[in-house]
Design a protein around this motif. Structure first.
Motif, PDB file in Angstrom:
ATOM      1  N   UNK A 188      -2.643  15.246  -1.543  1.00  0.00           N
ATOM      2  CA  UNK A 188      -3.158  14.936  -0.246  1.00  0.00           C
ATOM      3  C   UNK A 188      -3.850  13.344  -0.235  1.00  0.00           C
ATOM      4  N   UNK A 189      -4.526  13.280  -1.680  1.00  0.00           N
ATOM      5  CA  UNK A 189      -5.230  12.281  -1.736  1.00  0.00           C
ATOM      6  C   UNK A 189      -4.794  10.730  -1.595  1.00  0.00           C
ATOM      7  N   UNK A 190      -3.629  10.522  -2.084  1.00  0.00           N
ATOM      8  CA  UNK A 190      -2.865   9.134  -1.856  1.00  0.00           C
ATOM      9  C   UNK A 190      -2.358   8.777  -0.510  1.00  0.00           C
TER      10      UNK A 190
ATOM     11  N   UNK B  58      -6.807   2.349   9.912  1.00  0.00           N
ATOM     12  CA  UNK B  58      -7.851   2.520  10.746  1.00  0.00           C
ATOM     13  C   UNK B  58      -8.747   1.322  10.901  1.00  0.00           C
ATOM     14  N   UNK B  59      -8.640   0.543   9.854  1.00  0.00           N
ATOM     15  CA  UNK B  59      -9.301  -0.611  10.008  1.00  0.00           C
ATOM     16  C   UNK B  59      -9.010  -1.735  10.859  1.00  0.00           C
ATOM     17  N   UNK B  60      -7.541  -1.497  11.458  1.00  0.00           N
ATOM     18  CA  UNK B  60      -6.966  -2.498  12.356  1.00  0.00           C
ATOM     19  C   UNK B  60      -6.938  -1.488  13.644  1.00  0.00           C
ATOM     20  N   UNK B  61      -7.436  -0.465  13.792  1.00  0.00           N
ATOM     21  CA  UNK B  61      -7.282  -0.014  15.381  1.00  0.00           C
ATOM     22  C   UNK B  61      -7.789  -0.672  16.429  1.00  0.00           C
ATOM     23  N   UNK B  62      -8.652  -1.419  16.150  1.00  0.00           N
ATOM     24  CA  UNK B  62      -9.222  -2.269  17.490  1.00  0.00           C
ATOM     25  C   UNK B  62      -8.229  -3.469  17.748  1.00  0.00           C
TER      26      UNK B  62
ATOM     27  N   UNK C 222       0.767  -1.244   0.042  1.00  0.00           N
ATOM     28  CA  UNK C 222       0.028   0.056   0.083  1.00  0.00           C
ATOM     29  C   UNK C 222       0.831   1.492   0.134  1.00  0.00           C
ATOM     30  N   UNK C 223       2.035   1.430   0.909  1.00  0.00           N
ATOM     31  CA  UNK C 223       2.886   2.292   0.792  1.00  0.00           C
ATOM     32  C   UNK C 223       3.559   2.740  -0.728  1.00  0.00           C
ATOM     33  N   UNK C 224       3.877   1.423  -1.378  1.00  0.00           N
ATOM     34  CA  UNK C 224       4.496   1.561  -2.624  1.00  0.00           C
ATOM     35  C   UNK C 224       3.532   2.074  -3.677  1.00  0.00           C
TER      36      UNK C 224
ATOM     37  N   UNK D 261      -6.756   4.537   5.516  1.00  0.00           N
ATOM     38  CA  UNK D 261      -7.868   3.481   5.776  1.00  0.00           C
ATOM     39  C   UNK D 261      -7.282   2.164   5.979  1.00  0.00           C
ATOM     40  N   UNK D 262      -6.220   1.895   5.514  1.00  0.00           N
ATOM     41  CA  UNK D 262      -5.560   0.386   5.855  1.00  0.00           C
ATOM     42  C   UNK D 262      -5.529   0.323   7.341  1.00  0.00           C
TER      43      UNK D 262
END
Length: 84
Positions: free
Chosen positions: A37-39, A48-52, A15-17, A45-46
């Motif tokens: 700013x968009x990328x 923030x899905x694993x914050x819990x 995702x970073x690539x 999002x990646x």
């Protein structure tokens, strides 16, 4: 748990690539600098899905992705302005 964070970390590198690639294309092909700013949305999002699951690691990796993206774009912008 260790296997899942390893797989997630490898997916984060992909995702970073893609984020760096999209940022480079936006910087090179468009005149609107606000689109840069968009990328950043992809790694945010990646993680923030694993914050819990990984609350502290997710914030660290999210921040690290944003810092790497900012450094990369500043270097690309400097080289683009220096060369022409």
């Amino acid at each position: 748990m260790d296997v899942s964070i390893g797989i997630l970390f490898r997916f984060s590198i992909v995702i970073l690539f893609l984020t760096l690639l999209a940022g480079m294309f936006i910087l090179r092909l468009t005149r609107k600098k606000l689109l840069i700013v968009l990328p950043v949305i992809m790694p945010v999002l990646l993680w923030s899905n694993h914050l819990d699951i990984f609350p502290h690691r997710a914030f660290v990796y999210m921040g690290l992705s944003i810092v790497i993206y900012g450094i990369y774009l500043s270097i690309c912008g400097y080289l683009a302005n220096r060369n022409g």
